[in-house]
Design an enzyme around this catalytic site. Structure first.
Site, PDB file in Angstrom:
ATOM      1  N   LYS A  13      -6.721  -3.821   0.893  1.00 14.96           N
ATOM      2  CA  LYS A  13      -5.374  -4.400   0.769  1.00 14.96           C
ATOM      3  C   LYS A  13      -5.155  -5.470   1.842  1.00 14.96           C
ATOM      4  O   LYS A  13      -4.725  -6.583   1.546  1.00 14.96           O
ATOM      5  CB  LYS A  13      -4.300  -3.308   0.910  1.00 14.96           C
ATOM      6  CG  LYS A  13      -4.416  -2.201  -0.121  1.00 14.96           C
ATOM      7  CD  LYS A  13      -3.328  -1.155   0.045  1.00 14.96           C
ATOM      8  CE  LYS A  13      -3.354  -0.389   1.349  1.00 14.96           C
ATOM      9  NZ  LYS A  13      -4.544   0.470   1.542  1.00 14.96           N
ATOM     10  N   ARG A  88       4.720   3.571  -0.520  1.00 13.69           N
ATOM     11  CA  ARG A  88       3.674   4.592  -0.490  1.00 13.69           C
ATOM     12  C   ARG A  88       4.130   5.911  -1.063  1.00 13.69           C
ATOM     13  O   ARG A  88       3.337   6.863  -1.113  1.00 13.69           O
ATOM     14  CB  ARG A  88       3.282   4.838   0.965  1.00 13.69           C
ATOM     15  CG  ARG A  88       1.982   4.188   1.366  1.00 13.69           C
ATOM     16  CD  ARG A  88       1.853   4.477   2.836  1.00 13.69           C
ATOM     17  NE  ARG A  88       0.513   4.577   3.262  1.00 13.69           N
ATOM     18  CZ  ARG A  88      -0.140   3.554   3.820  1.00 13.69           C
ATOM     19  NH1 ARG A  88       0.409   2.386   3.930  1.00 13.69           N
ATOM     20  NH2 ARG A  88      -1.363   3.747   4.246  1.00 13.69           N
ATOM     21  N   ARG A 127     -14.917  -0.349  10.189  1.00 16.79           N
ATOM     22  CA  ARG A 127     -13.898  -1.395  10.383  1.00 16.79           C
ATOM     23  C   ARG A 127     -13.628  -1.651  11.868  1.00 16.79           C
ATOM     24  O   ARG A 127     -13.573  -0.738  12.682  1.00 16.79           O
ATOM     25  CB  ARG A 127     -12.582  -0.977   9.734  1.00 16.79           C
ATOM     26  CG  ARG A 127     -11.450  -1.929  10.143  1.00 16.79           C
ATOM     27  CD  ARG A 127     -10.224  -1.807   9.325  1.00 16.79           C
ATOM     28  NE  ARG A 127      -9.675  -0.472   9.300  1.00 16.79           N
ATOM     29  CZ  ARG A 127      -8.674  -0.126   8.504  1.00 16.79           C
ATOM     30  NH1 ARG A 127      -8.163  -1.005   7.680  1.00 16.79           N
ATOM     31  NH2 ARG A 127      -8.218   1.115   8.523  1.00 16.79           N
ATOM     32  N   ARG A 160      -9.534   1.454  15.040  1.00 16.46           N
ATOM     33  CA  ARG A 160      -8.265   2.164  14.933  1.00 16.46           C
ATOM     34  C   ARG A 160      -8.459   3.656  15.172  1.00 16.46           C
ATOM     35  O   ARG A 160      -9.432   4.242  14.759  1.00 16.46           O
ATOM     36  CB  ARG A 160      -7.666   1.930  13.538  1.00 16.46           C
ATOM     37  CG  ARG A 160      -6.854   0.661  13.474  1.00 16.46           C
ATOM     38  CD  ARG A 160      -6.430   0.280  12.085  1.00 16.46           C
ATOM     39  NE  ARG A 160      -5.922   1.353  11.246  1.00 16.46           N
ATOM     40  CZ  ARG A 160      -5.428   1.151  10.020  1.00 16.46           C
ATOM     41  NH1 ARG A 160      -5.387  -0.074   9.529  1.00 16.46           N
ATOM     42  NH2 ARG A 160      -4.994   2.152   9.301  1.00 16.46           N
ATOM     43  N   ARG A 171      -6.247  10.963   5.289  1.00 19.99           N
ATOM     44  CA  ARG A 171      -5.484   9.847   4.722  1.00 19.99           C
ATOM     45  C   ARG A 171      -5.767   9.690   3.223  1.00 19.99           C
ATOM     46  O   ARG A 171      -4.869   9.370   2.455  1.00 19.99           O
ATOM     47  CB  ARG A 171      -5.834   8.547   5.462  1.00 19.99           C
ATOM     48  CG  ARG A 171      -5.223   8.491   6.856  1.00 19.99           C
ATOM     49  CD  ARG A 171      -5.926   7.470   7.747  1.00 19.99           C
ATOM     50  NE  ARG A 171      -5.858   6.119   7.242  1.00 19.99           N
ATOM     51  CZ  ARG A 171      -6.737   5.169   7.560  1.00 19.99           C
ATOM     52  NH1 ARG A 171      -7.751   5.431   8.371  1.00 19.99           N
ATOM     53  NH2 ARG A 171      -6.603   3.966   7.074  1.00 19.99           N
TER      54      ARG A 171
END
Ligand code: AP5
Length: 216
Positions: A13, A88, A127, A160, A171
Protein backbone atom coordinates in the site's frame (compact mmCIF):
# COMPACT_ATOMS: atom_id res chain seq x y z
CA UNK A 1 -9.10 11.34 -7.34
CA UNK A 2 -10.05 10.16 -3.86
CA UNK A 3 -8.66 6.67 -3.43
CA UNK A 4 -8.36 4.03 -0.74
CA UNK A 5 -5.53 1.49 -0.88
CA UNK A 6 -6.72 -1.61 0.93
CA UNK A 7 -4.70 -4.73 1.66
CA UNK A 8 -2.91 -6.70 4.37
CA UNK A 9 0.32 -5.54 6.00
CA UNK A 10 3.07 -5.81 3.40
CA UNK A 11 0.73 -5.83 0.38
CA UNK A 12 2.50 -2.73 -0.94
CA UNK A 13 0.00 0.00 0.00
CA UNK A 14 2.68 2.48 1.04
CA UNK A 15 4.94 1.61 -1.90
CA UNK A 16 2.17 2.08 -4.46
CA UNK A 17 0.78 5.16 -2.69
CA UNK A 18 4.16 6.88 -2.96
CA UNK A 19 4.26 6.25 -6.70
CA UNK A 20 0.67 7.41 -7.16
CA UNK A 21 1.43 10.58 -5.22
CA UNK A 22 4.25 11.41 -7.61
CA UNK A 23 2.17 10.57 -10.67
CA UNK A 24 -1.12 12.20 -9.69
CA UNK A 25 0.19 15.09 -7.56
CA UNK A 26 -2.14 14.32 -4.65
CA UNK A 27 -1.02 13.49 -1.08
CA UNK A 28 -0.61 10.07 0.51
CA UNK A 29 -2.58 10.03 3.76
CA UNK A 30 -1.20 7.20 5.88
CA UNK A 31 -2.63 6.70 9.37
CA UNK A 32 0.35 4.45 10.16
CA UNK A 33 2.83 7.24 9.28
CA UNK A 34 0.80 9.81 11.23
CA UNK A 35 0.66 7.58 14.30
CA UNK A 36 4.40 6.77 14.07
CA UNK A 37 5.14 10.53 13.86
CA UNK A 38 3.05 11.07 17.01
CA UNK A 39 4.92 8.25 18.79
CA UNK A 40 8.29 9.74 17.76
CA UNK A 41 7.21 13.20 18.97
CA UNK A 42 6.03 11.73 22.31
CA UNK A 43 2.61 13.45 22.12
CA UNK A 44 -0.32 12.19 24.27
CA UNK A 45 -1.75 10.60 21.09
CA UNK A 46 1.57 8.92 20.39
CA UNK A 47 1.82 7.57 23.94
CA UNK A 48 -1.69 6.11 23.67
CA UNK A 49 -1.09 4.62 20.20
CA UNK A 50 2.32 3.06 20.91
CA UNK A 51 1.09 0.25 23.13
CA UNK A 52 -1.40 -0.90 20.49
CA UNK A 53 1.04 -0.59 17.58
CA UNK A 54 3.90 -2.43 19.26
CA UNK A 55 1.74 -5.49 19.82
CA UNK A 56 0.23 -5.41 16.31
CA UNK A 57 -3.26 -4.40 17.44
CA UNK A 58 -5.40 -1.62 15.96
CA UNK A 59 -5.50 1.79 17.63
CA UNK A 60 -9.10 2.53 18.80
CA UNK A 61 -11.46 3.68 16.03
CA UNK A 62 -12.32 7.00 17.70
CA UNK A 63 -8.67 8.05 17.72
CA UNK A 64 -7.93 7.39 14.04
CA UNK A 65 -11.30 8.68 12.84
CA UNK A 66 -10.58 12.00 14.59
CA UNK A 67 -7.13 12.23 12.96
CA UNK A 68 -8.50 11.53 9.48
CA UNK A 69 -11.39 13.99 9.78
CA UNK A 70 -8.91 16.78 10.52
CA UNK A 71 -6.43 15.69 7.84
CA UNK A 72 -9.00 15.60 5.01
CA UNK A 73 -9.90 19.24 5.68
CA UNK A 74 -6.33 20.37 4.89
CA UNK A 75 -5.90 22.42 1.70
CA UNK A 76 -3.58 19.86 0.06
CA UNK A 77 -6.45 17.32 0.08
CA UNK A 78 -8.78 19.58 -1.92
CA UNK A 79 -7.81 17.96 -5.26
CA UNK A 80 -7.86 14.43 -3.88
CA UNK A 81 -5.75 12.02 -1.82
CA UNK A 82 -4.67 8.42 -1.41
CA UNK A 83 -5.77 6.85 1.86
CA UNK A 84 -3.17 4.26 2.94
CA UNK A 85 -4.08 2.13 5.97
CA UNK A 86 -7.48 3.77 6.57
CA UNK A 87 -10.22 2.63 6.94
CA UNK A 88 -9.38 -0.63 8.71
CA UNK A 89 -12.70 -1.52 10.32
CA UNK A 90 -16.32 -1.29 9.22
CA UNK A 91 -16.85 1.43 11.86
CA UNK A 92 -14.01 3.47 10.29
CA UNK A 93 -15.46 2.96 6.79
CA UNK A 94 -18.87 4.15 7.97
CA UNK A 95 -17.38 7.22 9.66
CA UNK A 96 -15.42 8.01 6.49
CA UNK A 97 -18.58 7.64 4.39
CA UNK A 98 -20.44 10.13 6.65
CA UNK A 99 -17.55 12.60 6.56
CA UNK A 100 -17.24 12.48 2.77
CA UNK A 101 -20.98 12.82 2.31
CA UNK A 102 -20.99 15.92 4.50
CA UNK A 103 -18.08 17.33 2.47
CA UNK A 104 -19.79 16.45 -0.84
CA UNK A 105 -16.68 14.56 -2.00
CA UNK A 106 -17.41 10.90 -2.79
CA UNK A 107 -14.69 8.27 -3.15
CA UNK A 108 -13.41 7.52 -6.65
CA UNK A 109 -12.30 3.92 -6.04
CA UNK A 110 -10.99 1.40 -3.51
CA UNK A 111 -7.97 -0.59 -4.75
CA UNK A 112 -7.56 -3.92 -2.99
CA UNK A 113 -4.03 -5.38 -3.26
CA UNK A 114 -3.76 -9.17 -2.90
CA UNK A 115 -0.54 -11.07 -2.04
CA UNK A 116 0.08 -14.58 -0.58
CA UNK A 117 0.61 -14.65 3.23
CA UNK A 118 4.17 -16.11 3.11
CA UNK A 119 5.23 -13.40 0.67
CA UNK A 120 3.79 -10.77 3.05
CA UNK A 121 5.97 -12.06 5.91
CA UNK A 122 9.06 -12.06 3.67
CA UNK A 123 8.39 -8.50 2.54
CA UNK A 124 7.84 -7.13 6.04
CA UNK A 125 10.79 -8.92 7.63
CA UNK A 126 13.13 -7.34 5.01
CA UNK A 127 11.56 -3.88 5.04
CA UNK A 128 13.55 -0.80 6.02
CA UNK A 129 11.91 2.63 6.29
CA UNK A 130 13.32 6.14 6.16
CA UNK A 131 13.10 7.93 9.51
CA UNK A 132 12.87 11.33 7.76
CA UNK A 133 10.55 10.98 4.75
CA UNK A 134 8.95 7.54 5.34
CA UNK A 135 10.10 5.99 2.04
CA UNK A 136 10.05 2.16 2.10
CA UNK A 137 12.90 -0.12 1.00
CA UNK A 138 13.50 -3.86 1.06
CA UNK A 139 16.88 -5.43 1.75
CA UNK A 140 16.50 -7.84 -1.21
CA UNK A 141 13.91 -6.47 -3.64
CA UNK A 142 14.23 -2.68 -3.27
CA UNK A 143 17.57 -1.91 -1.59
CA UNK A 144 18.76 1.69 -1.17
CA UNK A 145 21.72 2.77 -3.32
CA UNK A 146 23.78 3.50 -0.15
CA UNK A 147 23.28 0.92 2.65
CA UNK A 148 21.28 2.35 5.54
CA UNK A 149 20.52 5.69 3.78
CA UNK A 150 17.42 6.93 1.95
CA UNK A 151 17.83 7.55 -1.81
CA UNK A 152 15.34 10.40 -1.71
CA UNK A 153 16.44 12.47 1.28
CA UNK A 154 19.58 10.83 2.73
CA UNK A 155 17.73 10.05 6.00
CA UNK A 156 18.66 7.06 8.16
CA UNK A 157 16.83 3.78 7.51
CA UNK A 158 15.39 1.77 10.39
CA UNK A 159 13.43 -1.44 10.97
CA UNK A 160 9.93 -0.91 12.36
CA UNK A 161 9.23 -2.28 15.86
CA UNK A 162 6.19 -4.15 14.53
CA UNK A 163 8.13 -5.87 11.71
CA UNK A 164 9.32 -8.74 13.93
CA UNK A 165 7.97 -12.08 12.74
CA UNK A 166 5.71 -12.75 15.75
CA UNK A 167 4.12 -9.28 15.53
CA UNK A 168 3.79 -9.60 11.74
CA UNK A 169 1.70 -12.76 12.21
CA UNK A 170 -0.47 -10.97 14.78
CA UNK A 171 -1.02 -8.07 12.35
CA UNK A 172 -2.02 -10.50 9.59
CA UNK A 173 -4.60 -12.10 11.92
CA UNK A 174 -5.95 -8.65 12.85
CA UNK A 175 -6.23 -7.85 9.14
CA UNK A 176 -8.13 -11.06 8.44
CA UNK A 177 -10.57 -10.52 11.33
CA UNK A 178 -11.13 -6.76 11.28
CA UNK A 179 -10.12 -5.30 7.91
CA UNK A 180 -10.79 -7.99 5.28
CA UNK A 181 -14.59 -7.52 5.69
CA UNK A 182 -14.08 -4.14 3.97
CA UNK A 183 -13.49 -5.95 0.67
CA UNK A 184 -17.10 -7.12 0.75
CA UNK A 185 -18.24 -3.74 2.12
CA UNK A 186 -16.78 -1.75 -0.78
CA UNK A 187 -17.58 -4.36 -3.42
CA UNK A 188 -21.22 -4.01 -2.39
CA UNK A 189 -20.96 -0.26 -3.02
CA UNK A 190 -19.51 -0.75 -6.50
CA UNK A 191 -16.18 0.87 -5.57
CA UNK A 192 -13.82 -2.11 -5.32
CA UNK A 193 -11.07 -2.78 -7.88
CA UNK A 194 -8.90 -5.83 -7.17
CA UNK A 195 -5.21 -5.66 -8.03
CA UNK A 196 -2.80 -8.60 -8.17
CA UNK A 197 -0.06 -7.31 -5.82
CA UNK A 198 2.48 -10.02 -6.72
CA UNK A 199 5.51 -9.49 -8.90
CA UNK A 200 7.77 -6.50 -9.50
CA UNK A 201 6.82 -3.18 -7.89
CA UNK A 202 6.78 -1.51 -11.34
CA UNK A 203 4.46 -4.19 -12.75
CA UNK A 204 2.03 -3.79 -9.85
CA UNK A 205 2.11 -0.02 -10.40
CA UNK A 206 1.32 -0.49 -14.10
CA UNK A 207 -1.73 -2.61 -13.11
CA UNK A 208 -2.86 0.06 -10.65
CA UNK A 209 -2.54 2.81 -13.28
CA UNK A 210 -4.43 0.76 -15.84
CA UNK A 211 -7.32 0.24 -13.42
CA UNK A 212 -7.45 3.98 -12.74
CA UNK A 213 -7.18 4.92 -16.41
CA UNK A 214 -3.97 6.78 -15.55
CA UNK A 215 -1.46 5.10 -17.87
CA UNK A 216 1.32 6.98 -19.62
P1 AP5 B 1 0.52 0.72 8.91
O1 AP5 B 1 1.70 1.57 8.93
O2 AP5 B 1 -0.65 1.12 8.11
O3 AP5 B 1 1.00 -0.75 8.54
P2 AP5 B 1 0.32 -1.90 7.68
O4 AP5 B 1 -1.04 -1.83 7.16
O5 AP5 B 1 0.56 -3.05 8.57
O6 AP5 B 1 1.00 -1.75 6.36
P3 AP5 B 1 2.49 -1.83 6.08
O7 AP5 B 1 3.04 -0.45 6.09
O8 AP5 B 1 3.16 -2.82 6.96
O9 AP5 B 1 2.44 -2.47 4.62
P4 AP5 B 1 2.21 -1.83 3.21
O10 AP5 B 1 1.05 -2.54 2.56
O11 AP5 B 1 2.15 -0.34 3.23
O12 AP5 B 1 3.53 -2.34 2.48
P5 AP5 B 1 4.81 -1.52 1.99
O13 AP5 B 1 4.48 -0.77 0.73
O14 AP5 B 1 5.44 -0.77 3.11
O15 AP5 B 1 -0.01 0.48 10.40
C1 AP5 B 1 0.86 0.17 11.47
C2 AP5 B 1 0.07 0.13 12.76
O16 AP5 B 1 -0.54 1.42 13.02
C3 AP5 B 1 -1.12 -0.84 12.80
O17 AP5 B 1 -0.71 -2.16 13.14
C4 AP5 B 1 -2.01 -0.19 13.86
O18 AP5 B 1 -1.53 -0.45 15.14
C5 AP5 B 1 -1.84 1.29 13.58
N1 AP5 B 1 -2.81 1.81 12.61
C6 AP5 B 1 -2.54 2.37 11.38
N2 AP5 B 1 -3.68 2.73 10.77
C7 AP5 B 1 -4.70 2.38 11.61
C8 AP5 B 1 -6.11 2.49 11.51
N3 AP5 B 1 -6.71 3.00 10.43
N4 AP5 B 1 -6.85 2.03 12.56
C9 AP5 B 1 -6.27 1.52 13.65
N5 AP5 B 1 -4.93 1.38 13.81
C10 AP5 B 1 -4.15 1.82 12.78
O19 AP5 B 1 5.75 -2.75 1.55
C11 AP5 B 1 6.29 -3.62 2.53
C12 AP5 B 1 7.67 -4.11 2.07
O20 AP5 B 1 7.53 -4.87 0.85
C13 AP5 B 1 8.64 -2.96 1.72
O21 AP5 B 1 9.93 -3.36 2.12
C14 AP5 B 1 8.57 -2.84 0.18
O22 AP5 B 1 9.78 -2.38 -0.38
C15 AP5 B 1 8.29 -4.31 -0.21
N6 AP5 B 1 7.48 -4.42 -1.43
C16 AP5 B 1 6.38 -3.68 -1.77
N7 AP5 B 1 5.87 -4.08 -2.95
C17 AP5 B 1 6.66 -5.12 -3.36
C18 AP5 B 1 6.65 -5.98 -4.52
N8 AP5 B 1 5.73 -5.85 -5.49
N9 AP5 B 1 7.60 -6.94 -4.60
C19 AP5 B 1 8.55 -7.09 -3.64
N10 AP5 B 1 8.63 -6.30 -2.54
C20 AP5 B 1 7.69 -5.33 -2.39
Amino acid sequence: MRLILLGPPGAGKGTQAQRLTEKLGIPQVSTGDMLRAAVAAGTPLGREAKAYMDRGALVPDGVVIGIIRERLKAPDCARGYILDGFPRTVAQAEALGETLEAMGTPLTAVLSLTVDPEELVRRLAGRRSCGSCGAAYHLDTAPPRRPGRCDRCGGELFQREDDREETIRKRLAVYRDQTAPLVVYYRGRGLLKEVDGRGEIADVFARVCRLLGAEG
